[in-house]
Design a protein around this motif. Structure first.
Motif, mmCIF file in Angstrom:
data_model
loop_
_atom_site.group_PDB
_atom_site.id
_atom_site.type_symbol
_atom_site.label_atom_id
_atom_site.label_comp_id
_atom_site.label_asym_id
_atom_site.label_seq_id
_atom_site.Cartn_x
_atom_site.Cartn_y
_atom_site.Cartn_z
ATOM 1 N N MET A 172 -25.107 10.741 67.464
ATOM 2 C CA MET A 172 -23.891 11.237 66.821
ATOM 3 C C MET A 172 -22.774 10.234 67.044
ATOM 4 S SD MET A 172 -22.468 14.225 69.376
ATOM 5 C CE MET A 172 -21.033 14.513 68.375
ATOM 6 N N SER A 173 -21.778 10.307 66.211
ATOM 7 C CA SER A 173 -20.594 9.464 66.382
ATOM 8 C C SER A 173 -19.376 10.368 66.334
ATOM 9 C CB SER A 173 -20.523 8.389 65.296
ATOM 10 O OG SER A 173 -20.621 8.967 64.018
ATOM 11 N N VAL A 174 -18.343 9.943 67.034
ATOM 12 C CA VAL A 174 -17.096 10.706 67.071
ATOM 13 C C VAL A 174 -15.935 9.740 66.908
ATOM 14 C CG1 VAL A 174 -17.973 12.601 68.497
ATOM 15 C CG2 VAL A 174 -16.982 10.588 69.588
ATOM 16 N N MET A 175 -14.833 10.292 66.416
ATOM 17 C CA MET A 175 -13.601 9.513 66.302
ATOM 18 C C MET A 175 -12.512 10.286 67.026
ATOM 19 S SD MET A 175 -11.436 8.233 62.977
ATOM 20 C CE MET A 175 -12.503 6.882 62.531
ATOM 21 N N SER A 176 -11.802 9.588 67.899
ATOM 22 C CA SER A 176 -10.718 10.219 68.649
ATOM 23 C C SER A 176 -9.495 10.395 67.747
ATOM 24 C CB SER A 176 -10.350 9.361 69.856
ATOM 25 O OG SER A 176 -9.701 8.176 69.430
ATOM 26 N N ALA A 177 -8.531 11.134 68.256
ATOM 27 C CA ALA A 177 -7.288 11.335 67.514
ATOM 28 C C ALA A 177 -6.563 10.011 67.276
ATOM 29 C CB ALA A 177 -6.375 12.300 68.279
ATOM 30 N N GLU A 178 -6.842 9.025 68.151
ATOM 31 C CA GLU A 178 -6.223 7.698 67.997
ATOM 32 C C GLU A 178 -6.993 6.806 67.032
ATOM 33 O OE1 GLU A 178 -7.158 8.852 71.209
ATOM 34 O OE2 GLU A 178 -5.216 9.836 71.368
ATOM 35 N N GLY A 179 -8.105 7.297 66.491
ATOM 36 C CA GLY A 179 -8.880 6.521 65.526
ATOM 37 C C GLY A 179 -9.954 5.639 66.138
ATOM 38 N N LYS A 180 -10.262 5.820 67.409
ATOM 39 C CA LYS A 180 -11.315 5.028 68.058
ATOM 40 C C LYS A 180 -12.641 5.769 67.949
ATOM 41 C CE LYS A 180 -8.403 2.503 71.179
ATOM 42 N NZ LYS A 180 -8.612 1.131 70.871
ATOM 43 N N LEU B 283 -17.668 2.834 60.519
ATOM 44 C CA LEU B 283 -17.108 1.753 59.708
ATOM 45 C C LEU B 283 -16.567 2.218 58.366
ATOM 46 C CD1 LEU B 283 -19.702 -1.001 60.623
ATOM 47 C CD2 LEU B 283 -17.382 -0.689 61.527
ATOM 48 N N THR B 284 -16.996 3.381 57.906
ATOM 49 C CA THR B 284 -16.454 3.916 56.653
ATOM 50 C C THR B 284 -15.444 5.038 56.897
ATOM 51 O OG1 THR B 284 -18.224 5.557 56.364
ATOM 52 C CG2 THR B 284 -18.580 3.349 55.400
ATOM 53 N N GLY B 285 -15.273 5.418 58.160
ATOM 54 C CA GLY B 285 -14.345 6.513 58.475
ATOM 55 C C GLY B 285 -14.826 7.853 57.976
ATOM 56 N N SER B 286 -16.124 8.019 57.862
ATOM 57 C CA SER B 286 -16.709 9.247 57.306
ATOM 58 C C SER B 286 -16.987 10.267 58.400
ATOM 59 C CB SER B 286 -18.002 8.916 56.563
ATOM 60 O OG SER B 286 -17.733 8.065 55.485
ATOM 61 N N PHE B 287 -15.962 11.006 58.735
ATOM 62 C CA PHE B 287 -16.090 12.032 59.769
ATOM 63 C C PHE B 287 -15.657 13.376 59.227
ATOM 64 C CE2 PHE B 287 -15.779 8.153 62.206
ATOM 65 C CZ PHE B 287 -16.780 8.348 63.158
ATOM 66 N N TYR B 288 -16.136 14.421 59.850
ATOM 67 C CA TYR B 288 -15.773 15.789 59.494
ATOM 68 C C TYR B 288 -15.808 16.612 60.759
ATOM 69 C CZ TYR B 288 -20.871 16.119 59.569
ATOM 70 O OH TYR B 288 -22.191 16.046 59.936
ATOM 71 N N ASN B 289 -15.256 17.805 60.698
ATOM 72 C CA ASN B 289 -15.319 18.691 61.856
ATOM 73 C C ASN B 289 -16.174 19.907 61.534
ATOM 74 O OD1 ASN B 289 -13.719 20.705 60.569
ATOM 75 N ND2 ASN B 289 -11.855 19.648 61.201
ATOM 76 N N ARG B 290 -16.370 20.752 62.504
ATOM 77 C CA ARG B 290 -17.274 21.892 62.321
ATOM 78 C C ARG B 290 -16.758 22.904 61.299
ATOM 79 N NH1 ARG B 290 -16.637 25.123 68.003
ATOM 80 N NH2 ARG B 290 -14.380 25.014 68.077
ATOM 81 N N TYR B 291 -15.511 22.795 60.909
ATOM 82 C CA TYR B 291 -14.939 23.712 59.930
ATOM 83 C C TYR B 291 -15.012 23.181 58.501
ATOM 84 C CZ TYR B 291 -13.064 25.441 64.309
ATOM 85 O OH TYR B 291 -12.946 25.895 65.594
ATOM 86 N N ALA B 292 -15.500 21.970 58.341
ATOM 87 C CA ALA B 292 -15.553 21.355 57.008
ATOM 88 C C ALA B 292 -16.552 22.084 56.119
ATOM 89 C CB ALA B 292 -15.944 19.885 57.128
ATOM 90 N N ALA B 293 -16.243 22.127 54.848
ATOM 91 C CA ALA B 293 -17.149 22.744 53.870
ATOM 92 C C ALA B 293 -18.435 21.927 53.771
ATOM 93 C CB ALA B 293 -16.460 22.799 52.508
ATOM 94 N N VAL B 294 -19.497 22.578 53.370
ATOM 95 C CA VAL B 294 -20.808 21.929 53.286
ATOM 96 C C VAL B 294 -20.766 20.712 52.378
ATOM 97 C CG1 VAL B 294 -23.201 22.239 52.540
ATOM 98 C CG2 VAL B 294 -22.070 24.039 53.828
ATOM 99 N N ASP B 295 -20.095 20.796 51.234
ATOM 100 C CA ASP B 295 -20.061 19.644 50.324
ATOM 101 C C ASP B 295 -19.297 18.477 50.936
ATOM 102 O OD1 ASP B 295 -17.652 21.037 50.044
ATOM 103 O OD2 ASP B 295 -17.404 20.470 47.946
#
Length: 142
Positions: free
Chosen positions: A28-36, A64-76
Motif C-alpha cells: 500500500m502507499s500513503v500520502m501525508s497531509a504535507e504531501g509526502k 508519482l501520479t498523486g492518485s490517492f483516496y480515502n476510505r470514504y471515497a466513492a467506488v468509481d
C-alpha cells in the motif's frame, strides 16, 4: 524497469519503502497531509521478482501520479485512482514498443510475456487491455 531501478526511483523521489505486514493487500502507499508519500510492502511479496516488481510499480504509480483516496471515497473514484496507478505501472514495466517487439518475435502467450517481462500473468493481461482496448477491464477480454 528492473527492480533496482524502481527502488532507485523511489529513493530519488524521497519515497521510503518499508517492510510492513500487509497480508490482505501485499502493499500500500500513503500520502501525508504535507504531501509526502511512503510505501509499505509485505514480506511475502518481496520475492526479488514478479510480485515485488508489480506491487512496487503500482504503489509508485499512486505516489508519482498523486492518485490517492480515502476510505470514504466513492467506488468509481477509487477505481479511477487504482487505474491511474496501474497505467503508470504498465507503462513503466511493459512499454508498448517492447510489447509489440515481443509479439513480433513470437512471444504471444500470456505466460510467455509474463516470463519475458518479469511480471505476473494478471499484470500482462492489464497491459494488453490498456494497449489494445484503452482500458484495464481484463474481465471483459480474458
Amino acid at each position: 524497469m528492473r527492480i533496482g531501478e524502481l527502488y532507485q526511483l523511489a529513493s530519488k523521489e524521497n519515497i521510503p519503502v518499508w517492510v510492513f505486514p500487509l497480508p490482505k493487500t501485499g502493499s500500500m502507499s500513503v500520502m501525508s497531509a504535507e504531501g509526502k508519500c511512503a510505501i509499505g510492502m509485505d514480506e511475502k511479496v518481496r520475492d526479488g521478482g514478479a510480485q515485488e516488481r508489480v506491487h512496487l510499480s503500482h504503489e509508485l504509480g499512486h505516489c508519482l501520479t498523486g492518485s490517492f483516496y480515502n476510505r470514504y471515497a466513492a467506488v468509481d473514484s477509487r477505481r479511477r485512482h487504482e487505474n491511474r496507478a496501474d497505467k503508470w505501472a504498465v507503462e513503466a514495466l511493459i512499454p508498448m514498443d517492447d510489447l509489440d517487439e515481443a509479439v513480433a518475435e513470437g512471444c504471444v502467450e500470456i505466460w510467455q510475456l509474463a516470463e519475458r517481462f518479469g511480471v505476473t500473468e494478471d499484470f500482462v493481461r492489464k497491459a494488453v487491455c490498456w494497449y489494445v482496448h484503452g482500458n484495464l477491464a481484463t474481465e471483459l477480454y480474458f
